[in-house]
Scaffold this active site. Structure first.
Site, PDB file in Angstrom:
ATOM      1  N   TYR A  78       9.712 -11.611  15.036  1.00 38.59           N
ATOM      2  CA  TYR A  78       9.963 -11.696  16.471  1.00 38.59           C
ATOM      3  C   TYR A  78       8.738 -11.220  17.245  1.00 38.59           C
ATOM      4  O   TYR A  78       8.161 -10.171  16.929  1.00 38.59           O
ATOM      5  CB  TYR A  78      11.170 -10.834  16.868  1.00 38.59           C
ATOM      6  N   PHE A  90      10.292 -15.428  27.094  1.00 38.84           N
ATOM      7  CA  PHE A  90       9.158 -15.668  26.199  1.00 38.84           C
ATOM      8  C   PHE A  90       9.523 -15.033  24.874  1.00 38.84           C
ATOM      9  O   PHE A  90       9.757 -13.830  24.789  1.00 38.84           O
ATOM     10  CB  PHE A  90       7.873 -15.031  26.722  1.00 38.84           C
ATOM     11  N   GLU A  91       9.550 -15.840  23.833  1.00 38.85           N
ATOM     12  CA  GLU A  91       9.677 -15.301  22.489  1.00 38.85           C
ATOM     13  C   GLU A  91       9.092 -16.293  21.500  1.00 38.85           C
ATOM     14  O   GLU A  91       9.253 -17.500  21.640  1.00 38.85           O
ATOM     15  CB  GLU A  91      11.131 -14.955  22.127  1.00 38.85           C
ATOM     16  N   ILE A  92       8.340 -15.751  20.560  1.00 38.20           N
ATOM     17  CA  ILE A  92       7.856 -16.525  19.420  1.00 38.20           C
ATOM     18  C   ILE A  92       8.528 -15.901  18.211  1.00 38.20           C
ATOM     19  O   ILE A  92       8.343 -14.700  17.949  1.00 38.20           O
ATOM     20  CB  ILE A  92       6.324 -16.465  19.302  1.00 38.20           C
TER      21      ILE A  92
END
Length: 369
Positions: A211, A268-270
């Protein structure tokens, strides 16, 4: 026999046909005989701006960089039809700052986007059972909760239920996403402030991160009054799913007895979808979903994802992308110092949410001593 008029029409037809053929096959002829050039000639205008800039002043288009390897990843966009312009704005910034170099695909739920990128763009429809309120939810109770929140001016008190539930436990189950492992979530009308000259997906893959975030903050208490009680009930029933070295200290100041409301801002998350698809998070989401809190309260995907990542991953598997400048109204992360210069960032370093009073980044920092 052909009449003189027919000869004239035939000759005119041949001339017009040759004109169109030459216009397509000879660029200089096409420019010289274009309608705009003829109009200028007839009007007698010699204004300099009517002349095209000669090709010699243009920089040749740089060849597209082809990386040696890529991660199995995609961008994910969830948007309403009314978000079209906002999605196009976000996508243009992603392309300019990162993806023109790496060419990762997009999965998006609105159309008229593909002209902005050379990367593949896929469109999908969300199944009704993944989006609408389940039939087993007591609508009288749910509507009463919404009305109470709106009466008390709780932010988004009357909306967002289906979206929060979908993003918490269903987006990674979509058919088009099954072939991907990593994703970068993109929202409408966000700003990407800096060049991203490395591949964050490969960083996640090679360093076994699950995460990644840019902004962290506190959740509104009125939206999650019983969330932590249900989290504790799950942990007590499934202690084997919580690994040592987790990030509980990011969530709680008393060893898990209470929730300090810190979460990663999930617009926003990768992240690694295999983590969401895994046993621990799948059971966790199902447990929460059965409680009805997405509708009887207003549990958001940000605290649900954050709690899931903090409890079921090691703390070193959660990554702060300090070098990706990002804004989603009303907060922004702006890289500082040399990182700002290296990324050619255009945000004001003085406008940075990282250590404001409502930020939780200091709690993330304390995880590592």
């Amino acid at each position: 026999m052909m009449t003189p008029m027919r000869y004239i029409l035939l000759v005119l037809g041949i001339i017009v046909g040759l004109h169109y053929i030459l216009s397509f096959t000879h660029e200089d002829y096409g420019k010289a005989t274009s309608m705009s050039r003829l109009t200028d000639y007839l009007s007698g205008s010699d204004a300099p701006h009517r002349e095209s800039v000669p090709d010699q002043y243009y920089k040749p288009v740089e060849p597209v960089y082809t990386p040696d390897r890529k991660a199995n990843a995609t961008f994910v966009m969830l948007a309403r039809n009314t978000d079209l312009m906002g999605i196009m704005s976000s996508m243009k910034q992603i392309e300019d700052r990162f993806n023109r170099k790496f060419n990762y695909p997009y999965l998006v739920l609105v159309r008229y986007i593909s002209a902005l990128t050379n990367a593949p763009v896929e469109f999908g429809l969300i199944p009704e059972e993944h989006w609408v309120q389940p039939q087993w939810i007591d609508e009288n109770r749910a509507s009463a909760a919404r009305e109470d929140m709106m009466k008390n001016n709780v932010i988004y008190g009357g909306t967002y239920r289906n979206m929060c539930r979908f993003n918490s436990g269903f987006f990674y189950k979509q058919e088009l996403l099954q072939k991907y492992r990593y994703y970068w979530r993109v929202e409408p009308d966000v700003k990407i402030f800096c060049d991203v000259d490395y591949d964050p997906f490969l960083l996640m893959q090679d360093q076994e991160k699950v995460y990644g975030f840019t902004v962290s903050l506190y959740e509104y208490a009125a939206t999650i009054p019983t969330l932590w009680d249900n989290v504790k009930a799950f942990i007590n029933s499934n202690p084997e799913l919580v690994p040592p070295g987790n990030a509980m200290a990011f969530l709680s100041d008393d060893g898990g007895e209470s929730y300090n409301r810190c979460h990663f801002w999930s617009n926003f998350e990768i992240a690694d979808m295999d983590f969401w698809r895994g046993e621990a998070y799948s059971k966790f989401f199902d447990h929460l979903d059965e409680q009805g809190g997405f509708y009887y309260e207003r549990w958001g995907d940000a605290p649900v994802h954050s709690i899931g990542a903090a409890l079921f991953a090691r703390k070193d598997q959660i990554h702060f992308f300090h070098d990706i400048g990002y804004r989603h109204e009303p907060f922004q992360h702006c890289p500082q110092g040399d990182v700002h210069s290296k990324g050619k960032c255009w945000c004001d370093q003085g406008q940075n949410f990282d250590y404001e009073w409502y930020s939780c980044l200091n709690r993330y920092d304390k995880l590592f001593g």
